[in-house]
Every structure is written in C-alpha cells, then in structure tokens.
Design an enzyme around this catalytic site. Structure first.
Site, PDB file in Angstrom:
ATOM      1  N   TYR A  18       0.854  -1.197   0.000  1.00 49.05           N
ATOM      2  CA  TYR A  18       0.000   0.000   0.000  1.00 49.05           C
ATOM      3  C   TYR A  18       0.882   1.235   0.000  1.00 49.05           C
ATOM      4  CZ  TYR A  18      -4.957  -0.915   0.154  1.00 49.05           C
ATOM      5  OH  TYR A  18      -6.234  -1.201  -0.198  1.00 49.05           O
TER       6      TYR A  18
ATOM      7  N   ASP B 101      -5.743  13.439 -25.386  1.00 49.15           N
ATOM      8  CA  ASP B 101      -5.802  12.050 -24.943  1.00 49.15           C
ATOM      9  C   ASP B 101      -5.142  11.227 -26.041  1.00 49.15           C
ATOM     10  OD1 ASP B 101      -6.445   9.431 -24.451  1.00 49.15           O
ATOM     11  OD2 ASP B 101      -8.503   9.847 -23.805  1.00 49.15           O
TER      12      ASP B 101
ATOM     13  N   LYS C  69      -1.687   0.258 -25.150  1.00 46.96           N
ATOM     14  CA  LYS C  69      -2.082   0.163 -26.572  1.00 46.96           C
ATOM     15  C   LYS C  69      -0.812   0.172 -27.428  1.00 46.96           C
ATOM     16  CE  LYS C  69      -6.664   2.039 -25.707  1.00 46.96           C
ATOM     17  NZ  LYS C  69      -6.839   2.929 -24.562  1.00 46.96           N
TER      18      LYS C  69
ATOM     19  N   ARG D 298      -1.799  -2.687 -18.570  1.00 46.60           N
ATOM     20  CA  ARG D 298      -2.962  -1.800 -18.481  1.00 46.60           C
ATOM     21  C   ARG D 298      -2.625  -0.737 -17.447  1.00 46.60           C
ATOM     22  NH1 ARG D 298      -6.105  -4.865 -21.469  1.00 46.60           N
ATOM     23  NH2 ARG D 298      -7.599  -3.201 -21.747  1.00 46.60           N
TER      24      ARG D 298
HETATM   25  N1  DSN Z   1     -11.486   0.757 -24.956  1.00 47.93           N
HETATM   26  C1  DSN Z   1     -10.484   1.569 -25.605  1.00 47.93           C
HETATM   27  C2  DSN Z   1     -10.419   1.304 -27.057  1.00 47.93           C
HETATM   28  O1  DSN Z   1     -10.679   0.175 -27.439  1.00 47.93           O
HETATM   29  O2  DSN Z   1     -10.107   2.184 -27.833  1.00 47.93           O
HETATM   30  C3  DSN Z   1     -10.689   3.004 -25.345  1.00 47.93           C
HETATM   31  O3  DSN Z   1     -10.986   3.192 -24.024  1.00 47.93           O
END
Ligand code: DSN
Length: 442
Positions: free
Chosen positions: A52, A197, A226, A232
C-alpha cells in the site's frame, strides 16, 4: 515462479493457457490491444503488488515505502524524458479514471467541455451522453466532415460560441493525424484548457510517426497498454505550456488523482511495469516497430480498398482504420465481428460517422496493426490478411439487420449458425492459423 498456479488452481491455469493459445493461433486486430513483453509481465506479476502506498514519493500515508518511492520516481522520470514534459503522474489505474482526474483538476461542476463525438470516433470520457463527463459537465461534441476528417471549422465555431473550460483532442477510432497545433490555437483563442488524450497513439508519438502534442496542449493523458505496449494503466502529464498557463497544474492533477478523485492506493506493480514499457519504448527497436505499425496499417487499408471495401476517410495515417459497411446495409458490424472471430481474426464492431444504426449494432468494424506488428508481420502479411478480411466480408454482406429488437436476436442466432457452416470462413480459419504459426507471440 512458473508452475505454482497449475498446482494451486488448475482450473484458472487452464483458462489462462486457453487464452494464450487463442492469441497465438489468431490475429489480434483490435487496435487498442497489443502483446506485451515477458519483461513487462514479470514486473506486473511482482511482489510490488503487495504494497500500500497512498500518496506520492516521500509523502506517503503508509510506512515501508523506501523501495516503492524509488520505483515510482524512476517511472516518473522516464515518462517526463520520453514525452518531453515537466510533470507526470503515473498512478491512474486506467484511461477513464485518468480523464476523470483531469476534469476534477480544471473544471467545476456544470462547466462547458468539448470533445469528439462518440460515433465520430471520440471517447466515452470526452463528453459522451451516457458518461459521467456529460452528467457533471455541459458537453458540446464536435464532429467529422463528410470526408471523414475532423471538422476544425466546426471546432472553432463551437468553441467561440460556447467558451468551453476544457477541450479534449484525441480519439479512439480516428485514423488521421490529430491536428494538435490547430486545436492549440483554438484553445488559446477562447482561453480553454486543452487536453490531448493520446491513448491510442502514444507509441506512435514516441516513435515519431505522429506529431507530439507536447508543444501545443496543456495536459496529456494516455493509457499505457495500446501502441505503447505496456501493462494496463495510464498517465497524466502536464506540458511546459500547461505550467505556463497554470503553475499549480501539476499539483492540481496529483490531488485530483489522489485523494480527491476515484482512486485509493496506487498499483505499484502496474507502475513498475509501465516503467519497463517506457524503457523498452526508448530503444531504437521501438522506433522501428512504430514505423512498421503505420506502414502495415497503410498497406492493409489500401489492400481492403483495392477489394472495393470502404475505409472511413479513405485511408489511415496511424495504426487503425474503420471499415464502413453501410454500402452493404445497416448494422452489419456485429455480423462481421462474429464472422471474423470464427475465422480467427479479432476486431471490434464500431460506429461509423453519421451512424444510422446503434452503438450495439453499428455499421462498421475497427481494426488495427499494433499487435500483429509486434509479432513481426510486415507488408506481405498485410496483403494476405486484407484478402482474408475481404473474403469474410463477402460471406456476411447479404445479411440484413431486422428493425424490431425481438427479431434481431433470432436473426443473429440463425446468421451465426450459417457463418459456422461457411466453407469460406472455415478455410480462412485454417490459413490464419498457419500464418500465425510462423509468428509466435512474445
Ligand atoms: N477501450 C479503448 C479502445 O478500445 O479504444 C478506449 O478506451
């Protein structure tokens, strides 16, 4: 560590193995997914999970954080260096809480905010009707032009008319370069905060195949899983321009993440894994990877268009594209998602600009190249995959979504049965499996 799970919980171990097999034998083409490296996963599965650490380095509400402080500081420094910003918060659990923290930092309840419309490729948290961002703030969405590009004249007109406190740029299903500089001028003209973003394109920004927002915006948010190929998670950064507009912005962001916002203890194992991903992204091999992601997306979109398929805006500048099926009928996205799934190609159904069906039964699919590029696939494989997708589209284009809701469920069930029997889809499935066998996941 290997082997413990199989002993303790064989049922779960089997499920994880099944998902690994699915990913190995199929093409992961959801543009927001990727295959992370074993090093990132090792940090993610580390003992840091057990700690924590509410607060920030050197200002914690719990003891025993000597090492954790070093971990978090290291990741903050890597983020600042890589994105060229003076302030980074690496604690957001994921993209949506990160974006919510931005609202808490710069807006009051009821302020006007602007973002890209959901069915034009915007994100839920940028003011979509069903999201808290439209419940607590007055959301004014901007749209795409008919040619599929952002309508920057509309953005300026709406900004002058509504005087937003915050403007979002960046998207979740937009295949063209985001004009950060133009957004910056508009935000300055109306005195708004501008937040980029870059969840989808963060890896492309680091690889210098997409312009960086840093000189033009005040705040940058991004997820880390991504194109950035990390665990994540998410980060919020404040730029030099943001610090000039508001020297307290960094502190306000930090407070909005914790304690004012939706988060408690930071996930330090996740933060460490973000740090590993940032280290990997600073290597020359990552620049090569990002370049190939874009080359592959361009090749794939051209291959699809060569086969008479329609891509929103007529191509792509980044890692994704939206295949528009409206020429063949309404709401066909769900049919194509299902059929491609059966063929071993994972995509997601997606709305198209001026969508005349619904988000659950949209008229397009979104696909992208980050994960298949991680496996080492290049232009030749894109040509092959373009051929597979076109063959599967042929199998579903005669379907037609019924208007009544009851009828839809029965129709879809029957359509799935027919897809399962399709010799073409079965053949594509075998070929996809063979192709995947040559490109192991990390
Ligand atoms: N869920 C994501 C995407 O697939 O683009 C965006 O939050």
């Amino acid at each position: 560590m290997a082997g413990f799970l199989a002993k303790t919980d064989p049922e779960m171990a089997e499920l994880i193995a099944a998902e690994k097999k699915r990913r190995q034998e199929g093409l992961e083409m959801i543009p927001s997914e990727n295959h992370t490296s074993p090093a990132v996963l090792e940090a993610l599965a580390s003992i840091l999970n057990d700690k924590y650490a509410e607060g920030y380095p050197s200002k914690r509400y719990y003891g025993g954080n000597v090492v954790i402080d070093q971990v978090e500081k290291l990741v903050i420094e890597r983020a600042k260096k890589l994105f060229g910003v003076p302030h980074a918060n690496v604690q957001p659990y994921s993209g949506s809480p990160a974006n919510f923290a931005v609202y808490l930092a710069v807006c009051e309840n009821g302020d006007v905010i602007m973002g890209q419309n959901l069915s034009d490729g915007g994100h839920l948290t940028h003011g979509a009707k069903v999201n808290a961002s439209a419940r607590f703030f007055q959301s004014v969405p901007y749209h795409l032009r008919e040619d599929g590009y952002l309508d920057m004249e509309e953005v300026r007109r709406l900004a002058l008319e509504h005087k937003p406190k915050l403007i979002w740029c960046g998207a979740t299903a937009y295949s063209r370069e985001i004009p950060f500089e133009e957004f910056g001028k508009i935000a300055d003209e109306v005195g708004a905060y501008l937040a980029a973003d870059i969840a989808h394109i963060a890896g492309l920004v680091i690889g210098e195949v997409h312009k960086s927002p840093a000189p033009f915006v005040h705040i940058i948010t991004t997820t880390t899983h991504k194109t950035l190929r990390g665990p994540r998670g998410a980060m919020i950064m404040v730029t030099e321009k943001g610090m000039k507009k508001d020297p307290e912005l960094g502190q306000r962001i930090d407070k909005a993440v914790f304690p004012a916002g939706v988060q408690g203890g930071p996930h330090e194992h996740q933060i460490a894994a973000i740090g590993v991903a940032l280290k990997e992204a600073s290597e020359p091999a990552f620049t090569e990877y990002s370049k190939q992601v874009v080359k592959n997306a361009r090749t794939l979109s051209q291959e699809l268009m060569n086969r008479e398929l329609k891509i929103v805006s007529g191509g792509t500048d980044n890692h994704l594209m939206v295949l528009d099926l409206t020429l063949h009928g309404k709401g066909l996205g769900i049919f194509l998602e299902e059929a491609l799934d059966m063929a071993g190609i994972t995509v997601n159904k997606n709305t198209v600009p001026q969508e005349f069906s619904s988000p659950f039964y949209p008229s397009g699919v979104r696909l992208g190249t980050p994960a298949i590029t991680t496996r080492g696939m290049k232009e030749n494989e894109m040509a092959q995959i373009g051929g597979y997708i076109a063959q599967v589209v042929n199998e579903i284009k005669a379907f037609s979504l019924p208007d009544d809701k009851e009828g839809r469920i029965a129709y879809l069930k029957d359509a799935k049965k027919r897809m399962k029997e399709s010799a073409v889809i079965k053949k594509v499935r075998e070929e996809v499996k063979e192709l995947c066998g040559k490109f192991p996941i990390p």
